[in-house]
Scaffold this active site. Structure first.
Site, mmCIF file in Angstrom:
data_model
loop_
_atom_site.group_PDB
_atom_site.id
_atom_site.type_symbol
_atom_site.label_atom_id
_atom_site.label_comp_id
_atom_site.label_asym_id
_atom_site.label_seq_id
_atom_site.Cartn_x
_atom_site.Cartn_y
_atom_site.Cartn_z
ATOM 1 N N CYS A 78 0.831 -1.210 0.000
ATOM 2 C CA CYS A 78 0.000 0.000 0.000
ATOM 3 C C CYS A 78 0.873 1.272 0.000
ATOM 4 O O CYS A 78 1.441 1.606 -1.034
ATOM 5 C CB CYS A 78 -0.968 -0.063 1.167
ATOM 6 S SG CYS A 78 -2.462 0.854 0.861
ATOM 7 N N HIS A 170 -3.297 -5.590 1.584
ATOM 8 C CA HIS A 170 -2.652 -5.784 2.893
ATOM 9 C C HIS A 170 -2.605 -7.255 3.294
ATOM 10 O O HIS A 170 -3.427 -7.704 4.102
ATOM 11 C CB HIS A 170 -3.422 -5.003 3.964
ATOM 12 C CG HIS A 170 -3.257 -3.528 3.859
ATOM 13 N ND1 HIS A 170 -2.231 -2.849 4.470
ATOM 14 C CD2 HIS A 170 -3.977 -2.605 3.187
ATOM 15 C CE1 HIS A 170 -2.328 -1.559 4.191
ATOM 16 N NE2 HIS A 170 -3.378 -1.385 3.412
ATOM 17 N N GLU A 172 -0.736 -8.641 5.328
ATOM 18 C CA GLU A 172 -0.433 -8.779 6.765
ATOM 19 C C GLU A 172 -1.712 -8.759 7.607
ATOM 20 O O GLU A 172 -1.675 -9.100 8.783
ATOM 21 C CB GLU A 172 0.544 -7.679 7.217
ATOM 22 C CG GLU A 172 -0.042 -6.283 7.410
ATOM 23 C CD GLU A 172 -0.325 -5.541 6.103
ATOM 24 O OE1 GLU A 172 -0.167 -6.122 5.017
ATOM 25 O OE2 GLU A 172 -0.732 -4.355 6.186
HETATM 26 N N1 GLN Z 1 -3.935 6.253 1.053
HETATM 27 C C1 GLN Z 1 -2.634 5.990 1.611
HETATM 28 C C2 GLN Z 1 -1.546 6.831 0.938
HETATM 29 O O1 GLN Z 1 -1.782 7.483 -0.013
HETATM 30 C C3 GLN Z 1 -2.270 4.523 1.517
HETATM 31 C C4 GLN Z 1 -3.203 3.726 2.381
HETATM 32 C C5 GLN Z 1 -2.592 2.530 3.029
HETATM 33 O O2 GLN Z 1 -1.381 2.357 3.119
HETATM 34 N N2 GLN Z 1 -3.443 1.691 3.564
HETATM 35 O O3 GLN Z 1 -0.451 6.800 1.405
#
Ligand code: GLN
Length: 190
Positions: A78, A170, A172
């Site tokens: 992410c 995710h 994890e």
């Molecule tokens: N929206 C977040 C960003 O732009 C990422 C979200 C996340 O890591 N769950 O960094």
């Protein structure tokens, strides 16, 4: 084998638990010395603008980028996927810039800010993987060196390039160790 987990923000404990279940020693990375002797590094989710600023403040951005260029396996989930990318659409936020990927942040819109779905990811075997997305980014374009591991419609959600692995979801936050096991195999075969 020892894997570092960037511990500035995000789901550090969950990554640690999965790696421990796979029998891997972990170290929380909060300053440059913590990078000594690690065989791989995980960049957890969080808020990429914040994590990017903290990476600069804690003198970690340069050292991690350098280790990555020298071949250290790095897995970003992410926010980690965003930080690994060279190109972040409409943003000049700090980044490691190690993968030839073009990223769209918060890309699923308000209504789909968070969702989950079972996805078939061929490199993980036949059983679908339960993917969880939280205000997730996606890769909307990647250069030829990038191998796409999961694409949904026109969005790239899981990809690798050389020693780098990036997931928009995710792993994890599930009980399924297969993505982490895939990263460990990447380290051992490296
Ligand atoms: N929206 C977040 C960003 O732009 C990422 C979200 C996340 O890591 N769950 O960094």
């Amino acid at each position: 084998m020892k894997i570092g987990i960037l511990a500035l923000q995000g789901a550090v404990r969950e990554h640690r638990k999965l790696l421990q279940r796979l029998g891997v020693e972990t170290v929380d990375v909060l300053n440059p010395q913590d990078l000594d002797g690690i065989n791989g590094l995980i960049l957890p989710g969080g808020e990429s603008t914040t994590v990017g600023k903290l990476l600069v403040r804690y003198d970690l951005l340069g050292p991690i980028a350098e280790l990555g260029r020298k071949g250290l396996p790095i897995f970003g989930t992410c926010t980690g996927l965003i930080l690994l990318s060279k190109y972040i659409n409409n943003s000049d936020q700090p980044r490691l810039g190690l993968m030839d990927t073009y990223v769209e942040r918060n890309a699923f819109g308000r209504q789909l800010a968070s969702f989950e779905a079972d996805m078939c990811i061929p490199v993980l075997g036949e059983t679908p993987f339960h993917t969880l997305f939280i205000r997730a980014p996606y890769i909307d374009k990647a250069d030829s060196g990038v191998m796409v591991l999961l694409r949904y419609q026109d969005k790239i959600l899981f990809a690798e390039q050389d020693n780098f692995l990036a997931a928009a979801f995710h792993p994890e936050l599930t009980d399924d160790t297969r993505v982490h096991a895939y990263f460990i195999r990447k380290i051992t075969s490296h």
